[in-house]
Design an enzyme around this catalytic site. Structure first.
Site, PDB file in Angstrom:
ATOM      1  N   CYS A 241       0.800  -1.184  -0.214  1.00 26.42           N
ATOM      2  CA  CYS A 241      -0.065  -0.093  -0.080  1.00 26.42           C
ATOM      3  C   CYS A 241       0.926   1.306   0.129  1.00 26.42           C
ATOM      4  CB  CYS A 241      -1.019   0.071   1.265  1.00 26.42           C
ATOM      5  SG  CYS A 241      -0.139   0.137   2.859  1.00 26.42           S
TER       6      CYS A 241
ATOM      7  N   ASN B 222       2.444   1.252   4.154  1.00 24.13           N
ATOM      8  CA  ASN B 222       2.752   0.145   5.056  1.00 24.13           C
ATOM      9  C   ASN B 222       2.215   0.286   6.644  1.00 24.13           C
ATOM     10  OD1 ASN B 222       5.656  -2.021   5.629  1.00 24.13           O
ATOM     11  ND2 ASN B 222       3.357  -2.531   5.082  1.00 24.13           N
TER      12      ASN B 222
ATOM     13  N   CYS C 108      -1.452   0.669   7.402  1.00 25.99           N
ATOM     14  CA  CYS C 108      -2.816   0.451   7.680  1.00 25.99           C
ATOM     15  C   CYS C 108      -3.061  -0.657   6.575  1.00 25.99           C
ATOM     16  CB  CYS C 108      -3.767   1.770   7.240  1.00 25.99           C
ATOM     17  SG  CYS C 108      -3.473   3.144   8.109  1.00 25.99           S
ATOM     18  N   ARG C 109      -3.563  -0.424   5.504  1.00 26.43           N
ATOM     19  CA  ARG C 109      -3.860  -1.694   4.767  1.00 26.43           C
ATOM     20  C   ARG C 109      -3.076  -2.807   4.252  1.00 26.43           C
ATOM     21  NH1 ARG C 109      -5.099   2.102  -0.249  1.00 26.43           N
ATOM     22  NH2 ARG C 109      -2.863   2.959   0.673  1.00 26.43           N
ATOM     23  N   SER C 110      -1.666  -2.625   4.155  1.00 27.23           N
ATOM     24  CA  SER C 110      -0.858  -3.626   3.706  1.00 27.23           C
ATOM     25  C   SER C 110      -0.649  -4.574   4.938  1.00 27.23           C
ATOM     26  CB  SER C 110       0.388  -3.507   2.776  1.00 27.23           C
ATOM     27  OG  SER C 110       1.110  -2.453   3.543  1.00 27.23           O
TER      28      SER C 110
ATOM     29  N   ASP D  52      -8.070   3.713   0.885  1.00 23.76           N
ATOM     30  CA  ASP D  52      -7.109   4.229   2.107  1.00 23.76           C
ATOM     31  C   ASP D  52      -7.851   4.866   3.148  1.00 23.76           C
ATOM     32  OD1 ASP D  52      -5.375   5.703   3.629  1.00 23.76           O
ATOM     33  OD2 ASP D  52      -4.485   6.820   1.743  1.00 23.76           O
TER      34      ASP D  52
HETATM   35  P1  4NP Z   1      -1.777   2.809   4.134  1.00 23.95           P
HETATM   36  O1  4NP Z   1      -2.289   4.369   4.898  1.00 23.95           O
HETATM   37  O2  4NP Z   1      -1.253   3.243   2.784  1.00 23.95           O
HETATM   38  O3  4NP Z   1      -2.941   1.719   4.101  1.00 23.95           O
HETATM   39  O4  4NP Z   1      -0.721   2.365   5.141  1.00 23.95           O
HETATM   40  C1  4NP Z   1      -1.477   5.417   4.930  1.00 23.95           C
HETATM   41  C2  4NP Z   1      -0.977   5.776   5.951  1.00 23.95           C
HETATM   42  C3  4NP Z   1      -0.312   6.860   5.750  1.00 23.95           C
HETATM   43  C4  4NP Z   1      -0.419   7.916   4.899  1.00 23.95           C
HETATM   44  C5  4NP Z   1      -1.307   7.481   3.862  1.00 23.95           C
HETATM   45  C6  4NP Z   1      -1.840   6.273   3.561  1.00 23.95           C
HETATM   46  N1  4NP Z   1       0.287   9.129   4.905  1.00 23.95           N
HETATM   47  O5  4NP Z   1       0.055  10.097   4.179  1.00 23.95           O
HETATM   48  O6  4NP Z   1       1.088   9.422   5.889  1.00 23.95           O
END
Ligand code: 4NP
Length: 169
Positions: free
Chosen positions: A14, A17, A19-21, A133
């Site tokens: 994702c 790294n 939240c989703r992955s 996201d």
């Molecule tokens: P992820 O979520 O891609 O599912 O881990 C996010 C975590 C952090 C950010 C964006 C999405 N960020 O902008 O910091």
């Protein structure tokens, strides 16, 4: 009886790294352990971005995962690298932006072997959809992420089971 000595390697990707992955990593890891396939399937996760390297998953992701019996406390964020495309069999993106970033990386990397795809391609209930996201949203976003990931994990398990059932070549 088939003996596969080389594990099938799966990487979930994702943006951050956190939240989703890592959620996909923890859910699919549990499925693999439950199926007794942990010697035959290796799992990891990574982000296309570098902001959260070394961090544990987001508190909300950890709480939502724990609520369904998945422990992701041990996971730490890392950034995806070109060699991942040479060493993993499946590199599964959470959304179209992650997928495009991985395809761009593949275009400048020699000897890639990974099947780069959207994780949602393995989902029956959310076929071909992005895992959205949840970072800037509310708690419900994390439950929706888990719903999608659990469903896509069923499809991916079916694919890997079919692959493992084939005689070693
Ligand atoms: P992820 O979520 O891609 O599912 O881990 C996010 C975590 C952090 C950010 C964006 C999405 N960020 O902008 O910091």
């Amino acid at each position: 009886m088939t003996t596969n000595t080389t594990p099938i390697r799966v990487l979930f990707v994702c943006l951050g790294n956190i939240c989703r992955s890592p959620t996909a990593h923890g859910v699919f890891r549990q499925r693999i352990v439950d199926a007794g396939l942990d010697a035959q399937v290796a799992i990891d996760s990574a982000g296309t971005g570098d902001w959260h390297i070394g961090k544990a998953p987001d508190t909300r992701a950890r709480a939502a995962a724990a609520g369904r019996g998945f422990d992701i406390e041990d996971l730490r964020a890392r950034q995806v690298r070109a060699t991942d495309l040479q060493t993993f069999d499946y590199v599964l993106a959470m959304d179209a932006e992650n997928l495009a970033d991985l395809q761009a990386l593949a275009a400048t990397t020699a000897d890639t072997r990974a099947r780069i795809a959207l994780f949602g391609d393995y989902s029956a209930a959310y076929a071909g959809l992005a895992v959205p996201d949840p970072y800037f949203g509310g708690e419900n976003g994390f439950e929706h992420v888990l719903d999608m990931i659990e469903d896509a994990s069923d499809g991916l398990m079916a694919e890997l089971n079919a692959r493992l059932a084939k005689p070693a070549g």
